[in-house]
Design an enzyme around this catalytic site. Structure first.
Site, PDB file in Angstrom:
ATOM      1  N   ASP A 187       0.832  -1.212   0.000  1.00  0.00           N
ATOM      2  CA  ASP A 187       0.000   0.000   0.000  1.00  0.00           C
ATOM      3  C   ASP A 187       0.862   1.256   0.000  1.00  0.00           C
ATOM      4  OD1 ASP A 187      -2.261   1.521   0.065  1.00  0.00           O
ATOM      5  OD2 ASP A 187      -2.756   1.130   2.156  1.00  0.00           O
ATOM      6  N   HIS A 219       2.716   3.361  -9.068  1.00  0.00           N
ATOM      7  CA  HIS A 219       2.542   1.923  -9.301  1.00  0.00           C
ATOM      8  C   HIS A 219       3.777   1.330  -9.977  1.00  0.00           C
ATOM      9  CE1 HIS A 219      -1.374   2.184  -7.718  1.00  0.00           C
ATOM     10  NE2 HIS A 219      -1.896   2.880  -8.723  1.00  0.00           N
ATOM     11  N   LEU A 229      11.457 -20.292  -4.021  1.00  0.00           N
ATOM     12  CA  LEU A 229      10.388 -19.401  -3.550  1.00  0.00           C
ATOM     13  C   LEU A 229       9.148 -19.516  -4.449  1.00  0.00           C
ATOM     14  CD1 LEU A 229       9.427 -16.895  -1.857  1.00  0.00           C
ATOM     15  CD2 LEU A 229      10.483 -15.488  -3.649  1.00  0.00           C
TER      16      LEU A 229
HETATM   17  C1  FPP Z   1      -1.834   0.309  -3.331  1.00  0.00           C
HETATM   18  O1  FPP Z   1      -1.364   1.614  -3.384  1.00  0.00           O
HETATM   19  C2  FPP Z   1      -1.388  -0.441  -4.461  1.00  0.00           C
HETATM   20  C3  FPP Z   1      -2.218  -0.990  -5.407  1.00  0.00           C
HETATM   21  C4  FPP Z   1      -3.679  -0.915  -5.374  1.00  0.00           C
HETATM   22  C5  FPP Z   1      -1.666  -1.685  -6.529  1.00  0.00           C
HETATM   23  C6  FPP Z   1      -0.502  -2.547  -6.207  1.00  0.00           C
HETATM   24  C7  FPP Z   1       0.304  -2.588  -7.390  1.00  0.00           C
HETATM   25  C8  FPP Z   1       1.636  -2.669  -7.420  1.00  0.00           C
HETATM   26  C9  FPP Z   1       2.539  -2.822  -6.284  1.00  0.00           C
HETATM   27  C10 FPP Z   1       2.294  -2.567  -8.712  1.00  0.00           C
HETATM   28  C11 FPP Z   1       1.722  -3.546  -9.623  1.00  0.00           C
HETATM   29  C12 FPP Z   1       2.637  -4.633  -9.814  1.00  0.00           C
HETATM   30  C13 FPP Z   1       2.366  -5.466 -10.744  1.00  0.00           C
HETATM   31  C14 FPP Z   1       3.392  -6.426 -11.136  1.00  0.00           C
HETATM   32  C15 FPP Z   1       1.053  -5.418 -11.405  1.00  0.00           C
HETATM   33  P1  FPP Z   1      -2.451   2.779  -3.463  1.00  0.00           P
HETATM   34  O2  FPP Z   1      -2.586   3.149  -4.893  1.00  0.00           O
HETATM   35  O3  FPP Z   1      -3.693   2.325  -2.774  1.00  0.00           O
HETATM   36  O4  FPP Z   1      -1.720   3.881  -2.684  1.00  0.00           O
HETATM   37  P2  FPP Z   1      -2.422   5.054  -1.846  1.00  0.00           P
HETATM   38  O5  FPP Z   1      -3.159   4.404  -0.715  1.00  0.00           O
HETATM   39  O6  FPP Z   1      -1.249   5.857  -1.403  1.00  0.00           O
HETATM   40  O7  FPP Z   1      -3.312   5.788  -2.795  1.00  0.00           O
END
Ligand code: FPP
Length: 246
Positions: free
Chosen positions: A26, A43, A137
């Site tokens: 997150d 992202h 892994l």
């Molecule tokens: C949360 O941060 C993250 C997500 C909803 C997406 C997770 C995605 C990745 C780590 C990258 C994708 C990787 C691949 C390989 C697809 P948020 O956007 O909710 O952050 P915020 O709470 O600060 O808005």
């Protein structure tokens, strides 16, 4: 538990690592906003962090790691943001994740992939097939995943078997339920990590986390690395796990 970077290096027992670590990645959006960048840049940085953490987990000798990449609720984000995450996913399935196969890393996806674009579904099946004999892994990527949706799908499958007469209602034990989840055959997570200061489960692995320990950190996911993973494991190993007993 909340964990924070400290002066002295963390000390962990590599012989007693948690068998399975689950991570809620997150804070990508906030990381980008802090830098005046669009959310999709967060992202991208998050995907790079994931690469580093997979590498770190592999070096430590971890057996299972599940990462929450896209939830059933994430479709509610803007079309632009969803498209950016899907494009990243395409790139990672095609290129970056493949390099881990040479390192004996196995991969699969949990969640309902039927809602993802056809080419992504194909890439997922390919990488699952190509890596299925690796015994290092095992990385489980949660995509269009929701714990309630997973349980609902498992209940539907069991109900179908009951109506066909291949499963008796009295045979539905906890083990039978576990065997109908996307994580069948995978030990339950012993440690759940969530980054970015939030302390919620957000529909992640609801059944499987019954006895898990939780570690929360203020670090935003794109800043997370092997060192933070080791710190969380140190915190986990310093706890006394009793499973309801004494
Ligand atoms: C949360 O941060 C993250 C997500 C909803 C997406 C997770 C995605 C990745 C780590 C990258 C994708 C990787 C691949 C390989 C697809 P948020 O956007 O909710 O952050 P915020 O709470 O600060 O808005």
């Amino acid at each position: 538990m909340f964990f924070q970077k400290k002066e002295e290096a963390p000390v962990i027992d590599l012989e007693n690592l948690p068998k399975h670590i689950a991570i809620i990645m997150d804070g990508n959006g906030r990381w980008a906003t802090k830098r005046g960048l669009p959310r999709k840049a967060g992202h991208k940085a998050g995907a790079e962090a994931l690469e580093r953490v997979i590498e770190g987990a592999r070096e430590l000798g971890l057996q299972h790691m599940t990462v929450y990449a896209f939830s059933t609720e994430n479709w509610k984000r803007s079309e632009d943001e969803v498209a950016a995450i899907m494009d990243l996913l395409r790139q990672y399935l095609k290129n970056y994740f493949r390099k881990f196969l040479g390192d004996n890393v196995r991969m699969d996806v949990i969640g309902d992939i039927s809602r993802l674009d056809g080419d992504i579904q194909e890439q997922i099946l390919e990488i699952e097939e190509e890596s299925k004999h690796k015994d290092g892994l095992f990385v489980h990527i949660a995509l269009n995943y929701g714990g309630r949706d997973e349980i609902r799908r498992a209940v539907e499958e069991m109900a179908k078997k009951v109506s066909e007469g291949t499963l008796q209602p009295s045979d539905i034990s906890e083990d039978v339920i576990s065997a109908h989840l996307d994580t069948k055959g995978v030990p339950d997570p012993e440690l759940v990590i969530r980054t970015s200061g939030e302390e919620r489960i957000s529909n992640f692995l609801l059944w499987q986390i019954a006895y898990a320990e939780f570690c929360f950190t203020d670090t935003l996911w794109p800043d997370f690395g092997k060192e933070d993973l080791v710190l969380a494991i140190e915190g986990y190993q310093n706890r006394d796990r009793r499973f309801g007993g004494r």
